[in-house]
Design an enzyme around this catalytic site. Structure first.
Site, PDB file in Angstrom:
ATOM      1  N   ARG A   7       0.509  -1.167  -0.242  1.00 43.34           N
ATOM      2  CA  ARG A   7      -0.269   0.191   0.121  1.00 43.34           C
ATOM      3  C   ARG A   7       0.665   1.553  -0.092  1.00 43.34           C
ATOM      4  O   ARG A   7       2.147   1.284   0.720  1.00 43.34           O
ATOM      5  CB  ARG A   7      -1.501   0.003   1.261  1.00 43.34           C
ATOM      6  N   HIS A  11      -1.585   0.106  -9.239  1.00 38.25           N
ATOM      7  CA  HIS A  11      -2.131  -0.543  -8.646  1.00 38.25           C
ATOM      8  C   HIS A  11      -2.807  -1.879  -9.241  1.00 38.25           C
ATOM      9  O   HIS A  11      -3.522  -2.186  -9.527  1.00 38.25           O
ATOM     10  CB  HIS A  11      -3.044   0.302  -8.122  1.00 38.25           C
TER      11      HIS A  11
HETATM   12  C1  GLV Z   1      -5.369  -5.108  -3.721  1.00 40.45           C
HETATM   13  O1  GLV Z   1      -4.713  -3.995  -3.997  1.00 40.45           O
HETATM   14  C2  GLV Z   1      -5.735  -6.170  -3.245  1.00 40.45           C
HETATM   15  O2  GLV Z   1      -5.462  -5.229  -1.964  1.00 40.45           O
HETATM   16  O3  GLV Z   1      -6.295  -7.641  -3.729  1.00 40.45           O
END
Ligand code: GLV
Length: 310
Positions: A225, A273
């Site tokens: 994150r 992401h």
């Molecule tokens: C992606 O970021 C997840 O949490 O699967």
């Protein structure tokens, strides 16, 4: 009773099809068309969903995160009191994250940023031959994702270390825990990989003081994150050359604003992401299984521990 889905409109259809393929009897509602709030027994949601909104459903008995991370669900106001939250533990998610980590370890190990710069400048120059046994990898977070990512790295001969919250024995991997353990592992990590859950204990963990402990010229890979990294500290470490490069998939906020320095930093490689994206058909069976367990008051799979924060 009905299952409420909430994510991007395009992904919602794929989730509906995947859940119905497992259990055609399910009644699925696509947010914001929830229908009668009293019909909703389960909510399968992604980061964008407002937890306060879930307090509207008086018969809700289960919340499922569409991903592995649940930090977005736990931040205030958090899920409605007393409602269990399950996260996904999914083979496709762990496989993709393992691939992304391997891609970036090899990118740095095989001096790809240097060779790309040489190509740009038309420089024909062999750099020193890299040796996997001499490139130590430290993985912060040795749960599902970290354990899986370690496998192919070990096969290629990289010495792999793992840092966990609680002491843990993993065959073939040197493990560390606690703050001292993190410092000890960082001091030996030529490539530091962050795959931790984001909790109050891990926010900002990749700070100037941790980066300073890395060997000079180390690399950082963050697939966890954005909140784990203190951006100003990482940028300073990259600018000084102490950290030679960073591969980042996650940011705070997302999308990363266009004027952020990461976008054009020569030592940063970014993905939006996208390291590991949930594939609904792979994840649907465990969601249906958990719904059946919730209906029968049986123990749920992959239940989130609110006190640990993941
Ligand atoms: C992606 O970021 C997840 O949490 O699967």
């Amino acid at each position: 009773m009905a299952v409420l889905l909430s994510t991007k409109a395009t992904t919602m259809q794929a989730w509906r099809d995947a859940l119905l393929a497992v259990d055609p009897s399910l009644e699925i509602r696509l947010f914001p068309d929830a229908g009668d709030p009293a019909d909703i027994e389960a909510a399968v949601v992604w980061t964008s969903h407002d937890m306060a909104e879930l307090r509207r459903y008086p018969k809700l008995r289960l919340i499922v995160s569409m991903g592995a991370g649940v930090d977005h669900l736990l931040r205030p106001p958090g899920p409605p009191p007393g409602i269990p939250v399950a996260r996904l533990v999914d083979r496709m998610l762990t496989t993709q994250m393992g691939e992304w980590v391997l891609l970036n370890v090899l990118r740095f190990h095989r001096q790809d940023p240097d060779y790309r710069a040489q190509q740009r400048d038309k420089v024909w120059l062999e750099l020193d031959a890299p040796v996997t046994a001499q490139r130590r990898i430290g993985i912060m977070g040795f749960g599902e994702l970290g354990t899986h990512a370690a496998g192919p790295l070990r096969t290629l001969g990289f010495p792999v270390m793992g840092w966990t919250r609680r002491p843990r024995d993993v065959p073939g991997v040197e493990t560390f825990h606690g703050e001292d353990g993190l410092h000890a592992m960082a001091a030996r990590s030529d490539i530091l990989v962050c795959l931790l859950p984001l909790t109050s204990a891990t926010r900002g963990i990749v700070s100037a003081s941790l980066l300073a402990r890395l060997p000079g010229g180390a690399f950082l890979i963050n697939g966890a994150r954005g909140g784990h990294v203190v951006d100003a500290d990482l940028l300073a470490a990259l600018d000084s050359g102490h950290v030679a490069g960073a591969a980042l998939d996650v940011f705070e906020p997302e999308p990363l604003p266009a004027d952020h320095r990461y976008w054009s930093h020569p030592k940063v490689v970014m993905t939006p992401h996208a390291a590991s994206i949930t594939i609904p058909s792979s994840a649907a069976p465990q969601v249906v299984e958990n719904l059946q367990r919730a209906r029968a008051s049986r123990p749920l799979l992959n239940l989130v521990d609110f006190s640990a924060g993941y």
